[in-house]
Motif scaffolding. Structure first.
Motif, short mmCIF file in Angstrom:
data_model
loop_
_atom_site.label_atom_id
_atom_site.label_comp_id
_atom_site.label_asym_id
_atom_site.label_seq_id
_atom_site.Cartn_x
_atom_site.Cartn_y
_atom_site.Cartn_z
N GLU A 27 7.45 3.64 41.20
CA GLU A 27 7.13 2.94 39.96
C GLU A 27 7.59 1.50 40.09
O GLU A 27 8.68 1.24 40.60
CB GLU A 27 7.80 3.62 38.78
CG GLU A 27 7.35 3.07 37.43
CD GLU A 27 7.87 3.90 36.27
OE1 GLU A 27 8.89 3.46 35.68
OE2 GLU A 27 7.31 4.96 35.98
N MET A 28 6.77 0.58 39.64
CA MET A 28 7.06 -0.83 39.85
C MET A 28 6.83 -1.63 38.57
O MET A 28 6.03 -1.25 37.72
CB MET A 28 6.15 -1.36 40.97
CG MET A 28 6.51 -2.73 41.50
SD MET A 28 5.39 -3.20 42.87
CE MET A 28 5.87 -2.02 44.11
N LYS A 29 7.54 -2.75 38.48
CA LYS A 29 7.34 -3.68 37.36
C LYS A 29 7.23 -5.09 37.92
O LYS A 29 8.03 -5.50 38.76
CB LYS A 29 8.50 -3.60 36.36
CG LYS A 29 8.36 -4.57 35.20
CD LYS A 29 9.32 -4.24 34.06
CE LYS A 29 10.74 -4.58 34.35
NZ LYS A 29 11.61 -4.44 33.16
N ALA A 44 1.19 -7.07 48.64
CA ALA A 44 2.56 -7.32 49.11
C ALA A 44 3.23 -6.01 49.53
O ALA A 44 3.98 -5.97 50.52
CB ALA A 44 3.37 -8.01 48.02
N TYR A 45 2.96 -4.95 48.77
CA TYR A 45 3.52 -3.63 49.11
C TYR A 45 3.05 -3.19 50.49
O TYR A 45 3.86 -2.75 51.33
CB TYR A 45 3.10 -2.62 48.04
CG TYR A 45 3.41 -1.19 48.41
CD1 TYR A 45 4.67 -0.64 48.20
CD2 TYR A 45 2.42 -0.38 48.99
CE1 TYR A 45 4.95 0.67 48.56
CE2 TYR A 45 2.70 0.93 49.34
CZ TYR A 45 3.95 1.45 49.13
OH TYR A 45 4.22 2.75 49.48
N ILE A 58 11.00 -3.31 48.79
CA ILE A 58 9.76 -3.89 48.26
C ILE A 58 9.84 -4.00 46.74
O ILE A 58 9.50 -5.04 46.16
CB ILE A 58 8.54 -3.04 48.68
CG1 ILE A 58 8.37 -3.07 50.19
CG2 ILE A 58 7.27 -3.56 47.99
CD1 ILE A 58 7.36 -2.07 50.73
N LYS A 59 10.30 -2.94 46.11
CA LYS A 59 10.42 -2.92 44.65
C LYS A 59 11.36 -4.02 44.17
O LYS A 59 11.02 -4.78 43.25
CB LYS A 59 10.92 -1.55 44.21
CG LYS A 59 11.16 -1.39 42.71
CD LYS A 59 11.70 0.01 42.43
CE LYS A 59 12.16 0.17 41.00
NZ LYS A 59 11.02 0.23 40.06
N GLU A 63 10.17 -7.21 41.88
CA GLU A 63 10.71 -7.27 40.52
C GLU A 63 11.62 -8.48 40.30
O GLU A 63 11.88 -8.85 39.16
CB GLU A 63 11.43 -5.97 40.18
CG GLU A 63 10.48 -4.79 40.06
CD GLU A 63 11.13 -3.53 39.55
OE1 GLU A 63 12.37 -3.52 39.37
OE2 GLU A 63 10.39 -2.55 39.32
N SER A 64 12.08 -9.09 41.38
CA SER A 64 12.92 -10.28 41.24
C SER A 64 12.11 -11.57 41.30
O SER A 64 12.64 -12.65 41.07
CB SER A 64 13.99 -10.30 42.34
OG SER A 64 13.40 -10.43 43.62
N TYR A 65 10.81 -11.43 41.58
CA TYR A 65 9.97 -12.63 41.71
C TYR A 65 9.69 -13.25 40.34
O TYR A 65 9.38 -12.55 39.37
CB TYR A 65 8.65 -12.28 42.39
CG TYR A 65 7.67 -13.44 42.43
CD1 TYR A 65 7.85 -14.50 43.31
CD2 TYR A 65 6.59 -13.49 41.55
CE1 TYR A 65 6.97 -15.56 43.35
CE2 TYR A 65 5.70 -14.56 41.59
CZ TYR A 65 5.90 -15.59 42.49
OH TYR A 65 5.03 -16.64 42.51
#
Length: 208
Positions: A27-29, A44-45, A58-59, A63-65
């Motif tokens: 799960e990604m945000k 990107a993944y 990767i997550k 999520e920090s971008y």
């Protein structure tokens, strides 16, 4: 095969599940409101996987971008929501961003407007590409189309809801008069056009 599912748009982010080879991966945000960035995240993944990164790496990276200035930057001027994406433009990014912001405007119950400036890298294909953009806008729920410079004003002149200008101040004045707090305005052009100066002119009018 890699795709996203269970997509949920929140205030300033999108949550989704990544399926890789039709198996749930993670799960990604991402911190964006616009759906086309899901495809960017999936790309990107896949690149991360090729280079041996773990799902967690990767997550955490995605999520920090945070978006750079003038890339999907949200600004409010006199109640008008402006999506300033004037850092650069190409045909593909223009059309995908138009679709994403139009969907977002519908989602939040506001009217979608767009300010389009030149794509300086388009070269001899410019007229053909902008004709495709114009056809796209005719299919969407667009309140006003603002175009910057005389060439684009002529190209988009057959749209009933189009307005053109060739100075930042004049363009800002037209937009300021046409929009209110029920509107979202996407601003998109090549970096060399400097459309952020239209926004600065609007801010100045707000303070008058």
């Amino acid at each position: 095969k890699c795709f996203a599912s269970d997509i949920k748009v929140e205030n300033n982010s999108i949550k989704f599940k990544v399926f890789d080879s039709e198996k749930y991966s993670l799960e990604m945000k991402i911190y964006s409101k616009f759906m086309h960035n899901i495809q960017n995240a999936l790309f990107a993944y896949k690149v991360g996987k090729i280079y041996g990164l773990t799902d967690k790496q990767i997550k955490n990276g995605l999520e920090s971008y945070k978006q750079e200035s003038m890339r999907e930057e949200e600004i409010e001027v006199n109640g008008i929501t402006i999506i300033n994406d004037s850092y650069n433009s190409a045909f593909e990014s223009l059309t995908s961003t138009i679709i994403s912001v139009e969907r977002y405007a519908n989602l939040v119950g506001k009217k979608f407007n767009v300010l389009i400036g030149d794509i300086l890298e388009a070269g001899s294909d410019k007229k053909q590409l902008f004709e495709k953009v114009k056809k796209q806008l005719k299919r969407l729920n667009v309140k006003n189309v603002f175009v910057f410079n005389d060439e684009l004003t002529l190209m988009f002149g057959d749209l009933e809801n189009s307005f053109g200008a060739n100075s930042y101040k004049e363009m800002a004045k037209i937009i300021y008069e046409k929009l209110d707090n029920n509107d979202i305005l996407l601003v998109k052009a090549s970096r060399g056009v400097g459309l952020e100066r239209v926004i600065e002119e609007m801010k100045g009018m707000q303070n008058e």
